[in-house]
Design a protein around this motif. Structure first.
Motif, short mmCIF file in Angstrom:
data_model
loop_
_atom_site.label_atom_id
_atom_site.label_comp_id
_atom_site.label_asym_id
_atom_site.label_seq_id
_atom_site.Cartn_x
_atom_site.Cartn_y
_atom_site.Cartn_z
N GLU A 14 0.82 -1.21 0.00
CA GLU A 14 0.00 0.00 0.00
C GLU A 14 0.86 1.26 0.00
OE1 GLU A 14 -3.75 2.00 2.39
OE2 GLU A 14 -3.11 -0.01 2.90
N SER A 15 1.93 1.27 0.77
CA SER A 15 2.83 2.43 0.80
C SER A 15 3.48 2.66 -0.55
CB SER A 15 3.91 2.23 1.87
OG SER A 15 3.33 2.10 3.14
N GLU A 17 2.25 1.75 -3.46
CA GLU A 17 1.19 2.23 -4.35
C GLU A 17 0.96 3.72 -4.16
OE1 GLU A 17 -3.44 1.13 -5.46
OE2 GLU A 17 -2.32 -0.19 -4.13
N VAL A 18 0.90 4.17 -2.92
CA VAL A 18 0.73 5.60 -2.62
C VAL A 18 1.89 6.40 -3.21
CG1 VAL A 18 0.74 7.32 -0.77
CG2 VAL A 18 -0.67 5.29 -0.55
N TYR A 21 1.63 6.63 -7.08
CA TYR A 21 0.60 7.57 -7.52
C TYR A 21 1.00 9.01 -7.22
CZ TYR A 21 -2.82 4.02 -8.85
OH TYR A 21 -3.47 2.98 -9.49
N LEU A 97 -6.70 2.47 -3.81
CA LEU A 97 -6.54 3.91 -4.03
C LEU A 97 -7.06 4.29 -5.40
CD1 LEU A 97 -2.84 4.16 -2.82
CD2 LEU A 97 -4.84 4.91 -1.56
#
Length: 145
Positions: A14-15, A17-18, A21, A97
């Protein structure tokens, strides 16, 4: 450093992916990219072709598409990017996200695929045989399971 796994975080996927983006958003907004973006493109290309997490593959594709539109080059072999795209389009995905600028989940991937297909344009002496080979490889991506 996060993409390379050098930073310890609770949820690496998740980190990452953030971060991808966020970098896509920055690349989209910047007129002139800072030096060293080829190295970033190379690292993100590796993540794009080697990750089995669909949301990461799509986030990496989004950033690669933005970098490609800004003229950054990265080396992706057709066999690798076709396999990555096929996986991203056919495997189940958890959308955690929303991509920047109200882009759809697969928009970055489709933009990147278009760029990659255009890179391999045949010369006048190659005729359409090249496209038939790529068309045969890419067609299953759009047929679904």
């Amino acid at each position: 450093m996060l993409v390379q796994g050098k930073v310890k975080v609770a949820d690496w996927e998740e980190s990452t992916e953030v971060a991808l983006y966020l970098q896509s958003l920055l690349v989209f907004r910047l007129q002139d990219l800072p030096s060293g973006m080829e190295k970033l493109g190379s690292e993100v290309a590796t993540l794009f072709t080697h990750s089995h997490v669909v949301s990461l593959v799509n986030a990496a594709a989004c950033l690669l598409g933005q970098l490609g539109q800004q003229g950054v080059t990265f080396d992706l072999q057709p066999r690798e990017w076709i396999a990555a795209a096929a996986h991203a389009l056919s495997a189940p995905a958890e959308v955690r996200l929303t991509p920047p600028y109200s882009c759809g989940f697969y928009d970055g991937l489709l933009i990147l695929l278009l760029q990659l297909l255009m890179q391999g344009k045949p010369g006048p002496d190659q005729g359409c045989g090249w496209f038939r080979g790529v068309d045969h490889s890419v067609a299953p991506l759009f047929h679904g399971p």
